[in-house]
Design a protein around this motif. Structure first.
Motif, PDB file in Angstrom:
ATOM      1  N   THR A 158       6.181  -0.947  19.148  1.00  0.00           N
ATOM      2  CA  THR A 158       5.760  -1.236  20.649  1.00  0.00           C
ATOM      3  C   THR A 158       4.633  -2.227  20.825  1.00  0.00           C
ATOM      4  N   HIS A 159       3.721  -2.186  19.903  1.00  0.00           N
ATOM      5  CA  HIS A 159       2.772  -3.057  19.900  1.00  0.00           C
ATOM      6  C   HIS A 159       1.890  -3.036  18.562  1.00  0.00           C
ATOM      7  N   SER A 160       2.438  -3.469  17.550  1.00  0.00           N
ATOM      8  CA  SER A 160       1.677  -3.266  16.223  1.00  0.00           C
ATOM      9  C   SER A 160       0.525  -4.487  16.334  1.00  0.00           C
ATOM     10  N   VAL A 161      -0.501  -3.890  15.799  1.00  0.00           N
ATOM     11  CA  VAL A 161      -1.713  -4.645  15.638  1.00  0.00           C
ATOM     12  C   VAL A 161      -2.524  -4.722  14.463  1.00  0.00           C
ATOM     13  N   ALA A 162      -2.302  -4.177  13.655  1.00  0.00           N
ATOM     14  CA  ALA A 162      -2.771  -4.290  12.272  1.00  0.00           C
ATOM     15  C   ALA A 162      -2.146  -3.805  11.122  1.00  0.00           C
ATOM     16  N   VAL A 163      -1.860  -4.669  10.115  1.00  0.00           N
ATOM     17  CA  VAL A 163      -1.116  -4.444   9.165  1.00  0.00           C
ATOM     18  C   VAL A 163      -1.690  -4.293   7.693  1.00  0.00           C
ATOM     19  N   ASP A 164      -1.713  -3.416   6.836  1.00  0.00           N
ATOM     20  CA  ASP A 164      -2.446  -3.357   5.539  1.00  0.00           C
ATOM     21  C   ASP A 164      -1.333  -2.763   4.217  1.00  0.00           C
ATOM     22  N   PHE A 165      -1.535  -3.210   3.292  1.00  0.00           N
ATOM     23  CA  PHE A 165      -0.656  -2.822   2.167  1.00  0.00           C
ATOM     24  C   PHE A 165      -1.532  -2.128   0.827  1.00  0.00           C
ATOM     25  N   ASP A 166      -1.042  -1.138   0.741  1.00  0.00           N
ATOM     26  CA  ASP A 166      -1.648  -0.185  -0.432  1.00  0.00           C
ATOM     27  C   ASP A 166      -0.701  -0.730  -1.814  1.00  0.00           C
ATOM     28  N   ASN A 173       0.645   4.518  11.148  1.00  0.00           N
ATOM     29  CA  ASN A 173       2.357   4.949  10.593  1.00  0.00           C
ATOM     30  C   ASN A 173       2.015   4.145   8.924  1.00  0.00           C
ATOM     31  N   ARG A 174       3.056   4.814   8.174  1.00  0.00           N
ATOM     32  CA  ARG A 174       3.332   4.020   6.708  1.00  0.00           C
ATOM     33  C   ARG A 174       4.667   4.144   6.633  1.00  0.00           C
ATOM     34  N   ILE A 175       5.137   3.346   5.599  1.00  0.00           N
ATOM     35  CA  ILE A 175       6.542   3.246   5.264  1.00  0.00           C
ATOM     36  C   ILE A 175       6.367   2.612   3.767  1.00  0.00           C
ATOM     37  N   SER A 176       7.258   2.844   2.683  1.00  0.00           N
ATOM     38  CA  SER A 176       7.365   2.446   1.341  1.00  0.00           C
ATOM     39  C   SER A 176       7.778   0.912   1.575  1.00  0.00           C
ATOM     40  N   ILE A 177       7.067   0.089   0.731  1.00  0.00           N
ATOM     41  CA  ILE A 177       7.384  -1.284   0.594  1.00  0.00           C
ATOM     42  C   ILE A 177       8.736  -1.438   0.108  1.00  0.00           C
ATOM     43  N   ARG A 179       9.389  -9.913  -6.189  1.00  0.00           N
ATOM     44  CA  ARG A 179       9.309 -11.190  -5.622  1.00  0.00           C
ATOM     45  C   ARG A 179       7.942 -11.279  -4.757  1.00  0.00           C
ATOM     46  N   PRO A 180       7.267 -12.522  -4.891  1.00  0.00           N
ATOM     47  CA  PRO A 180       5.893 -12.601  -4.067  1.00  0.00           C
ATOM     48  C   PRO A 180       6.395 -12.521  -2.519  1.00  0.00           C
ATOM     49  N   PHE A 181       5.493 -12.030  -1.702  1.00  0.00           N
ATOM     50  CA  PHE A 181       6.098 -12.083  -0.273  1.00  0.00           C
ATOM     51  C   PHE A 181       4.482 -11.662   0.444  1.00  0.00           C
ATOM     52  N   LEU A 182       4.709 -12.095   1.881  1.00  0.00           N
ATOM     53  CA  LEU A 182       3.923 -11.819   2.950  1.00  0.00           C
ATOM     54  C   LEU A 182       4.451 -10.766   3.834  1.00  0.00           C
ATOM     55  N   LEU A 183       3.371 -10.026   4.235  1.00  0.00           N
ATOM     56  CA  LEU A 183       3.664  -9.023   5.484  1.00  0.00           C
ATOM     57  C   LEU A 183       3.516  -9.837   6.756  1.00  0.00           C
ATOM     58  N   VAL A 184       4.372  -9.960   7.613  1.00  0.00           N
ATOM     59  CA  VAL A 184       4.041 -10.661   9.032  1.00  0.00           C
ATOM     60  C   VAL A 184       4.623  -9.574  10.073  1.00  0.00           C
ATOM     61  N   SER A 185       3.806  -9.635  10.948  1.00  0.00           N
ATOM     62  CA  SER A 185       4.167  -8.615  12.319  1.00  0.00           C
ATOM     63  C   SER A 185       3.980  -9.595  13.415  1.00  0.00           C
ATOM     64  N   ASN A 186       5.179  -9.340  14.608  1.00  0.00           N
ATOM     65  CA  ASN A 186       5.294 -10.026  15.636  1.00  0.00           C
ATOM     66  C   ASN A 186       4.899  -9.295  16.734  1.00  0.00           C
ATOM     67  N   ARG A 187       4.417  -8.044  16.623  1.00  0.00           N
ATOM     68  CA  ARG A 187       3.962  -6.908  17.521  1.00  0.00           C
ATOM     69  C   ARG A 187       5.369  -5.916  17.549  1.00  0.00           C
ATOM     70  N   GLY A 231       2.110   1.343  -3.102  1.00  0.00           N
ATOM     71  CA  GLY A 231       3.365   0.865  -2.602  1.00  0.00           C
ATOM     72  C   GLY A 231       3.586   1.083  -1.228  1.00  0.00           C
ATOM     73  N   MET A 232       2.789   1.428  -0.536  1.00  0.00           N
ATOM     74  CA  MET A 232       2.785   1.547   1.132  1.00  0.00           C
ATOM     75  C   MET A 232       2.229   0.542   1.837  1.00  0.00           C
ATOM     76  N   VAL A 233       3.069   0.450   3.063  1.00  0.00           N
ATOM     77  CA  VAL A 233       2.666  -0.291   4.236  1.00  0.00           C
ATOM     78  C   VAL A 233       2.210   0.449   5.121  1.00  0.00           C
ATOM     79  N   TYR A 234       1.024   0.026   5.754  1.00  0.00           N
ATOM     80  CA  TYR A 234       0.267   0.877   6.927  1.00  0.00           C
ATOM     81  C   TYR A 234      -0.011  -0.095   8.189  1.00  0.00           C
ATOM     82  N   TRP A 235       0.238   0.507   9.396  1.00  0.00           N
ATOM     83  CA  TRP A 235       0.068  -0.383  10.352  1.00  0.00           C
ATOM     84  C   TRP A 235      -0.321   0.646  11.690  1.00  0.00           C
ATOM     85  N   SER A 236      -1.066   0.092  12.585  1.00  0.00           N
ATOM     86  CA  SER A 236      -1.303   0.892  13.667  1.00  0.00           C
ATOM     87  C   SER A 236      -0.096   0.202  15.102  1.00  0.00           C
TER      88      SER A 236
END
Length: 91
Positions: free
Chosen positions: A33-41, A60-64, A2-10, A45-50
């Motif tokens: 604690t304080h996520s600042v940046a999100v990226d998707f490979d 860090n990373r986690i599987s989508i 399904r189409p989606f957006l990745l959204v972070s609220n910290r 199929g991995m999501v990365y964030w600081s």
């Protein structure tokens, strides 16, 4: 997929779906604690964030495809100087 957006609220990273079938969103990562940046490979199929912390930040990373906010994998731990982190943690 399904189409989606990745959204972070910290404090969480969510998948927000763009279609009208099923639920509108689901938590992917919780208890940040304080996520600042999100990226998707897309290929891997991995999501990365600081996650910025005064004691040291991480990338860090986690599987989508992860369900129910399971534990993520720490990729890099960065020992940042407190003077650089404090402006980011003010809010």
């Amino acid at each position: 997929m399904r189409p989606f957006l990745l959204v972070s609220n910290r404090y969480t990273i969510k998948k927000v779906y763009l279609d009208n079938s099923g639920s509108n969103s689901e938590d992917l990562v919780c208890n940040l604690t304080h996520s600042v940046a999100v990226d998707f490979d897309y290929k891997e199929g991995m999501v990365y964030w600081s996650d910025v912390q005064s004691q040291g930040s991480t990338i860090n990373r986690i599987s989508i495809d992860t369900k129910d906010c399971v534990k993520d994998e720490e990729v890099i731990k960065l020992p940042l100087f407190p003077s650089l982190v404090k402006p980011l943690l003010r809010n």
